[in-house]
Design an enzyme around this catalytic site. Structure first.
Site, PDB file in Angstrom:
ATOM      1  CG  HIS A  92       6.700  -9.273   9.362  1.00  0.00           C
ATOM      2  ND1 HIS A  92       7.324  -8.249   8.647  1.00  0.00           N
ATOM      3  CD2 HIS A  92       5.554  -8.142   9.448  1.00  0.00           C
ATOM      4  CE1 HIS A  92       7.031  -7.378   8.880  1.00  0.00           C
ATOM      5  NE2 HIS A  92       6.390  -7.072   8.838  1.00  0.00           N
TER       6      HIS A  92
ATOM      7  CB  SER B 152      -1.175  -0.492   1.204  1.00  0.00           C
ATOM      8  OG  SER B 152      -0.022   0.142   2.352  1.00  0.00           O
TER       9      SER B 152
ATOM     10  NE  ARG C  41       2.932  -3.854  13.039  1.00  0.00           N
ATOM     11  CZ  ARG C  41       2.314  -3.647  11.507  1.00  0.00           C
ATOM     12  NH1 ARG C  41       2.233  -3.234  10.951  1.00  0.00           N
ATOM     13  NH2 ARG C  41       2.781  -4.871  10.997  1.00  0.00           N
TER      14      ARG C  41
END
Length: 504
Positions: free
Chosen positions: A385, A309, A394
């Site tokens: 990840h 994004s 997070r």
């Protein structure tokens, strides 16, 4: 003496013309020191609770520029300094090599290539995300909070991302009110949202509405009128502020249309913060849900520039597409199952686990279920990840939120149990470079606890948050004059020729 004589003005004039300025400055400094001493005596917690609090207090005092609450004015002061700093850096080091590119990198999705400047955040493999140098725990401690709240306000994070400075409460309040003032949607966007079919995915609706807001673009209008490129950032800023302000209205409208029989989102309250207004428009009045929204919208805001994004918004923006078009493109990337849909997949997997094994599950049964998942060729969603090599911070802050507010929730207890078991299984399997949970392993469970069970919608929340990071960077990209992004591509035959390989 003239009748309009102002004795107070005359006194001030006399004071500053007659008194030695250096002595006055010294007296003012002593006075400020006295004030600090009084504050520290009255508030010993600030100074003595622990060394980190003391450090945070000093850092906040150093970094918060209280001279103005207008974010655009602060930017106007910062941009020329940063332009000069980068110009000097490029002159001295512009020809310096900073890494090598391998064939594996090219075929591996350009992973690990250093090829993009992104100012607002950096993802460290060992420490996790840092927003302008600050970790998530540091942001939780430093950024202003709502009255009575414990989680940072996203408005404060946006100020930090844009300026690199920790904002004051007054500056954050200014942002809240500014976004409230800009929040209204044009009628054609409302009409479009109301006419979408109910089987159109929430992210498709979200992206389409953002694209339609292009009708309001100050940047597109200024560019068509021939504005000088040195002014691009100002119009990118205006569009970004307008868009961030309107996103909760778009998102809430989609939610109400799909899941609340088209009921009204209500009106924006200029006395409430961005997250509080968003929660109200969604129809959630629980104060804890609002706190969750503040945390959620803060921690999902940015993840350096290489993710889909963020990179998409940067790429499309480099063509001088306005912020609406750039961010809409970013949302189409976020909608993919390998990006923003991941938290939905986690919840689907957890629900299937709970359905098959029941409520209370032994560690051994859960371990067997995990192994069955892996042996069937699937992955355990929410674990691993591309960059991180530790538990995602997070995830950690969401876990802390759950331990504080919903420690007995069955789904949270299952997530906590998985946290204890999955990493060891993945290490035993030997394939995962990072066996630790990421942000998606937890967020869906928290949302579901407060009644938001509509999993298809979760990525829209992610999108509202991601605007903070990518639009802050987009403003800087225009301020620094970043060019059209145009990397060189190669065919497989051309690559083989380049490395001297024999075809076939």
């Amino acid at each position: 003496m003239p009748s309009n004589h102002n004795t107070e003005t005359d006194f001030v004039h006399f004071f500053w013309t007659q008194v030695d300025l250096e002595k006055t400055a010294a007296l003012a400094f002593v006075f400020l020191l006295d004030c600090m001493v009084v504050l520290l005596i009255l508030n010993p917690f600030i100074w003595w609770s622990d060394s980190q609090n003391a450090t945070n207090f000093l850092v906040a005092a150093r970094n918060a520029s209280a001279s103005t609450t207008n974010l655009k004015d602060v930017l106007a002061d910062l941009i020329p300094k940063e332009q000069t700093r980068i110009k000097n850096f490029k002159q001295q080091y512009g020809k310096t090599n900073i890494g090598q590119i391998s064939v594996d990198m090219i075929y591996g999705g350009m992973r690990g290539m250093k090829g993009l400047v992104y100012e607002t955040s950096v993802l460290d493999p060992d420490e996790g995300i840092r927003f302008r140098g600050y970790s998530i725990p540091e942001c939780q401690g430093l950024l202003p909070k709502a009255p009575g709240g414990e989680e940072p306000l996203p408005e404060g994070l946006f100020w930090l991302l844009v300026t690199g400075q920790v904002p004051t409460e007054e500056q954050v309040t200014w942002v809240s009110k500014e976004w409230a003032k800009r929040a209204a949607l044009p009628s054609h966007v409302v009409t479009m949202l109301d006419n979408f079919p109910t089987n159109l995915h929430p992210m498709s609706q979200f992206s389409a509405a953002i694209t339609a807001l292009n009708s309001e673009s100050s940047f597109a209008r200024a560019y068509s009128e021939g504005v000088h490129k040195s002014k691009y950032w100002e119009f990118a800023y205006e569009d970004s502020m307008d868009l961030i302000a309107k996103l909760p209205c778009i998102a809430a409208k989609i939610y109400r249309n799909l899941y609340r029989e088209g009921s009204s989102i209500g009106a924006i309250d200029s006395n409430l913060d961005w997250s509080h207004n968003f929660s109200n428009m969604l129809g959630y009045s629980d104060a804890q849900f609002t706190e969750l929204m503040r945390l959620y919208l803060t921690i999902h805001s940015d993840h350096e520039g290489g993710n889909v994004s963020a990179h998409t918004s940067h790429l499309v923006g480099s063509a001088l597409s306005d912020p609406y078009l750039s961010f809409s493109a970013a949302m189409n990337g976020l909608a993919g199952p390998l990006h923003g849909l991941a938290n939905q997949e986690v919840l689907v997997w957890l629900t299937a686990l709970q359905k098959e094994l029941g409520g209370e599950v032994s560690d051994e049964k859960m371990r067997d279920y995990i192994w069955n998942t892996l042996k069937s060729g699937r992955v355990v969603p929410g674990y691993g990840h591309a960059v991180l090599r530790k538990t995602d911070p997070r995830y950690t802050c969401q876990r802390e939120f759950a331990l504080k507010h919903l420690p007995s929730d069955p789904m949270f207890k299952m997530v906590a149990q998985l946290y204890k078991i999955v990493p060891n299984v993945l290490l035993e399997q030997g394939k995962a470079k990072n066996p630790w949970p990421n942000v998606d392993a937890h967020s869906g469970v928290l949302l579901q606890y407060y009644g938001m069970s509509e999993m298809n919608y979760y990525t829209v929340l992610f999108g509202v948050s991601r605007a903070l990071g990518v639009l802050a960077q987009l403003v800087w990209s225009r301020a620094l004059g970043f060019p059209l992004e145009r990397p060189k591509s190669m065919s497989t035959d051309g690559l083989m020729t380049l490395v001297g390989a024999k075809s076939g």
